[in-house]
Design a protein around this motif. Structure first.
Motif, PDB file in Angstrom:
ATOM      1  N   PRO A  81       0.807  -1.238   0.000  1.00 19.00           N
ATOM      2  CA  PRO A  81       0.000   0.000   0.000  1.00 19.00           C
ATOM      3  C   PRO A  81       0.831   1.275   0.000  1.00 19.00           C
ATOM      4  N   LYS A  82       2.111   1.188   0.406  1.00 15.12           N
ATOM      5  CA  LYS A  82       2.964   2.367   0.437  1.00 15.12           C
ATOM      6  C   LYS A  82       3.534   2.720  -0.931  1.00 15.12           C
ATOM      7  N   ARG A  83       3.212   1.907  -1.932  1.00 10.78           N
ATOM      8  CA  ARG A  83       3.838   2.060  -3.238  1.00 10.78           C
ATOM      9  C   ARG A  83       3.577   3.435  -3.853  1.00 10.78           C
ATOM     10  N   PHE A  84       2.408   4.006  -3.581  1.00  6.67           N
ATOM     11  CA  PHE A  84       2.032   5.263  -4.216  1.00  6.67           C
ATOM     12  C   PHE A  84       2.238   6.467  -3.311  1.00  6.67           C
ATOM     13  N   ARG A  85       2.909   6.273  -2.179  1.00  9.34           N
ATOM     14  CA  ARG A  85       3.164   7.384  -1.273  1.00  9.34           C
ATOM     15  C   ARG A  85       4.629   7.801  -1.370  1.00  9.34           C
ATOM     16  N   GLY A  86       4.938   8.920  -0.731  1.00  2.29           N
ATOM     17  CA  GLY A  86       6.322   9.377  -0.653  1.00  2.29           C
ATOM     18  C   GLY A  86       6.770  10.270  -1.792  1.00  2.29           C
ATOM     19  N   THR A  87       5.836  10.811  -2.576  1.00  5.33           N
ATOM     20  CA  THR A  87       6.233  11.661  -3.705  1.00  5.33           C
ATOM     21  C   THR A  87       6.801  12.997  -3.243  1.00  5.33           C
ATOM     22  N   TRP A  88       6.244  13.553  -2.161  1.00  8.61           N
ATOM     23  CA  TRP A  88       6.775  14.821  -1.656  1.00  8.61           C
ATOM     24  C   TRP A  88       8.159  14.644  -1.055  1.00  8.61           C
ATOM     25  N   LEU A  89       8.398  13.496  -0.440  1.00  8.20           N
ATOM     26  CA  LEU A  89       9.738  13.225   0.090  1.00  8.20           C
ATOM     27  C   LEU A  89      10.749  13.122  -1.038  1.00  8.20           C
ATOM     28  N   GLN A  90      10.360  12.467  -2.139  1.00  3.92           N
ATOM     29  CA  GLN A  90      11.259  12.388  -3.294  1.00  3.92           C
ATOM     30  C   GLN A  90      11.572  13.777  -3.833  1.00  3.92           C
ATOM     31  N   SER A  91      10.566  14.630  -3.923  1.00  2.00           N
ATOM     32  CA  SER A  91      10.788  15.994  -4.406  1.00  2.00           C
ATOM     33  C   SER A  91      11.689  16.776  -3.459  1.00  2.00           C
ATOM     34  N   GLN A 145       7.932  16.792  -8.500  1.00  2.00           N
ATOM     35  CA  GLN A 145       6.720  16.194  -7.951  1.00  2.00           C
ATOM     36  C   GLN A 145       5.943  15.435  -9.031  1.00  2.00           C
ATOM     37  N   LEU A 146       5.794  16.035 -10.199  1.00  2.00           N
ATOM     38  CA  LEU A 146       5.062  15.383 -11.285  1.00  2.00           C
ATOM     39  C   LEU A 146       5.772  14.132 -11.769  1.00  2.00           C
ATOM     40  N   TYR A 147       7.100  14.170 -11.817  1.00  3.64           N
ATOM     41  CA  TYR A 147       7.855  12.976 -12.201  1.00  3.64           C
ATOM     42  C   TYR A 147       7.708  11.867 -11.164  1.00  3.64           C
ATOM     43  N   ALA A 148       7.690  12.245  -9.877  1.00  2.00           N
ATOM     44  CA  ALA A 148       7.530  11.244  -8.828  1.00  2.00           C
ATOM     45  C   ALA A 148       6.171  10.563  -8.932  1.00  2.00           C
ATOM     46  N   ILE A 149       5.138  11.328  -9.231  1.00  2.00           N
ATOM     47  CA  ILE A 149       3.803  10.740  -9.401  1.00  2.00           C
ATOM     48  C   ILE A 149       3.752   9.890 -10.665  1.00  2.00           C
ATOM     49  N   GLY A 150       4.291  10.415 -11.767  1.00  2.00           N
ATOM     50  CA  GLY A 150       4.273   9.666 -13.014  1.00  2.00           C
ATOM     51  C   GLY A 150       5.046   8.366 -12.935  1.00  2.00           C
ATOM     52  N   ARG A 151       6.156   8.373 -12.203  1.00  2.94           N
ATOM     53  CA  ARG A 151       6.953   7.148 -12.064  1.00  2.94           C
ATOM     54  C   ARG A 151       6.183   6.053 -11.336  1.00  2.94           C
ATOM     55  N   THR A 152       5.367   6.433 -10.376  1.00  2.00           N
ATOM     56  CA  THR A 152       4.650   5.441  -9.576  1.00  2.00           C
ATOM     57  C   THR A 152       3.329   5.009 -10.200  1.00  2.00           C
ATOM     58  N   HIS A 153       2.796   5.793 -11.135  1.00  2.00           N
ATOM     59  CA  HIS A 153       1.445   5.531 -11.628  1.00  2.00           C
ATOM     60  C   HIS A 153       1.363   5.097 -13.092  1.00  2.00           C
ATOM     61  N   SER A 154       2.354   5.462 -13.905  1.00  2.00           N
ATOM     62  CA  SER A 154       2.220   5.255 -15.347  1.00  2.00           C
ATOM     63  C   SER A 154       3.255   4.264 -15.877  1.00  2.00           C
ATOM     64  N   LEU A 155       2.794   3.294 -16.651  1.00  2.00           N
ATOM     65  CA  LEU A 155       3.697   2.358 -17.318  1.00  2.00           C
ATOM     66  C   LEU A 155       4.480   3.015 -18.443  1.00  2.00           C
ATOM     67  N   PHE A 156       3.961   4.129 -18.935  1.00  2.00           N
ATOM     68  CA  PHE A 156       4.571   4.799 -20.083  1.00  2.00           C
ATOM     69  C   PHE A 156       5.438   5.985 -19.664  1.00  2.00           C
ATOM     70  N   PHE A 157       5.873   5.974 -18.401  1.00  2.00           N
ATOM     71  CA  PHE A 157       6.621   7.120 -17.888  1.00  2.00           C
ATOM     72  C   PHE A 157       7.865   7.405 -18.724  1.00  2.00           C
ATOM     73  N   PHE A 158       8.657   6.384 -19.010  1.00  2.00           N
ATOM     74  CA  PHE A 158       9.926   6.617 -19.698  1.00  2.00           C
ATOM     75  C   PHE A 158       9.737   6.951 -21.171  1.00  2.00           C
ATOM     76  N   TRP A 159       8.624   6.545 -21.765  1.00  2.00           N
ATOM     77  CA  TRP A 159       8.340   6.971 -23.116  1.00  2.00           C
ATOM     78  C   TRP A 159       7.938   8.442 -23.139  1.00  2.00           C
TER      79      TRP A 159
END
Length: 389
Positions: A81-91, A145-159
């Motif tokens: 469940p923690k997989r989608f948390r911690g984006t502000w810490l990454q930023s 922040q947007l990259y941290a969210i995109g990395r955790t939510h989107s399969l197409f992040f690197f594209w």
């Protein structure tokens, strides 16, 4: 015959004297200008390769440490469940190492500053500088922040991440009046082909469609924010930064102030979102222990700061587009080392990554050759002007 004339011998002697007086300083000045130009060009190339090395080193270290951090706190497990948390810490971590750059700035000024560099700029520029640093700080927060969210939510992040080059080329054409040639276009094409990643933080395929869509949009707007930040940096160096500042001081000052503003915004976001409560849990559950948790975050922050410092330096020395190309060209090296360190990918994918590394080297070499040709043209033009004078 009524005209006062001089003997031919006397005229010849005076002309020779005048020639000796007038031409000798010109020859000396021309030689001094040539030597000064050669020294400036050599130092410029040294700074280009040093900043490129900082970008590559920062990219590799941040990629390795970020994946180490993800694995140790189980962010690579789909049902956690923690997989989608911690984006502000990454930023926050991405911008929080600005005191190290501030220390380097003070050390540089105390050791190498001159009276011209340390003179106070006019007060009319303070408003422009403040607006520049505020806008860059906000953009730093936005893309991290947007990259941290995109990395955790989107399969197409690197594209989507690859579109940075496209947006940078568009913005730099409009804002910075960038001129393109075939070597720059070639370097961009090779950069666009570098999309592979061995990240431990790849979203699971069973994510909700709305979450996946939000992640894609966050990744998209993150690329826009990052590309815009590079172009605004270049505009700031061209129009806003005081001419009394040396390039080294200007680069470190911009990075320090923008990162400091971004850190303050991230701290507010961390406490308002409530993510600060997760830090204690991450500290307790970190597989390698509390000390390594702290050191991994410190190392990750320093690695990102090193990469950012190199990026800002390349923007100052060359252009925002070249800075982005170097950043992309360092990705295959980071991915190959990531495979060797964590063994994320199969052997078949490894060959693709090696091909991406070759493409990255070719892209970097193409843009460097373009810079070499442009500097040669400037040297020839300056030499011709000196000869005319």
């Amino acid at each position: 015959m009524g005209f006062h004339t001089k003997s031919p011998d006397r005229i010849t002697q005076e002309e020779e004297a005048n020639i000796g007086v007038e031409n000798q300083p010109r020859a000396t000045t021309s030689t001094a200008l040539d030597r000064s130009q050669i020294l400036k060009t050599r130092n410029w190339w040294i700074c280009i390769f040093v900043c490129s090395g900082l970008v590559a080193a920062g990219r590799v270290l941040s990629t390795l440490l970020l994946n180490f951090y993800f694995i140790q706190i189980r962010r690579n497990v789909c049902d956690d469940p923690k997989r989608f948390r911690g984006t502000w810490l990454q930023s926050l971590v991405q911008n929080a190492a600005f005191p190290s750059t501030a220390f380097l700035l003070l050390l540089w000024r105390s050791s190498f500053s001159t009276q011209r560099e340390t003179s106070t700029p006019c007060y009319s520029s303070f408003g422009k500088l403040f607006l520049l640093y505020i806008s860059l700080g906000v953009l730093f927060v936005a893309y991290s922040q947007l990259y941290a969210i995109g990395r955790t939510h989107s399969l197409f992040f690197f594209w989507i991440f690859t579109s940075q080059l496209i947006f940078t080329s568009i913005f730099t054409t409009i804002i910075n009046k960038q001129k393109f040639n075939r070597w720059i276009i070639l370097s961009m094409c090779t950069g666009l082909g570098i999309t592979s990643s061995g990240d431990a933080y790849i979203p699971c395929e069973n994510n909700e469609g709305s979450r996946m869509s939000n992640g894609a949009w966050c990744s998209f707007f993150g690329t826009v924010a990052f590309s815009l930040s590079l172009c605004i940096m270049q505009l700031g160096f061209q129009k806003v930064i005081p001419t009394t500042e040396s390039r080294v001081s200007a680069v470190m000052l911009m990075q320090t102030n923008a990162s400091m503003i971004a850190t303050l915004i991230c701290l507010v976001g961390l406490f308002v979102s409530g993510e600060f409560k997760d830090i204690k849990e991450d500290l307790e559950t970190f597989k390698k222990g509390k000390q390594l948790y702290v050191w991994s975050l410190i190392g990750l922050s320093l690695a990102w700061q090193v990469m950012s410092l190199g990026l800002v330096g390349l923007v100052c020395l060359a252009s925002s587009l070249f800075s982005n190309v170097v950043s992309f060209c360092a990705i295959p090296l980071a991915n190959i080392l990531l495979v060797l360190a964590f063994r994320f990918m199969d052997a078949d994918v490894k060959y693709f990554k090696e091909g991406a590394l070759v493409a990255g080297i070719l892209g970097f070499a193409s843009y460097v050759y373009s810079l070499y040709k442009s500097t040669k043209k400037k040297e020839i033009a300056s030499q011709s002007e000196t000869t005319r004078v």
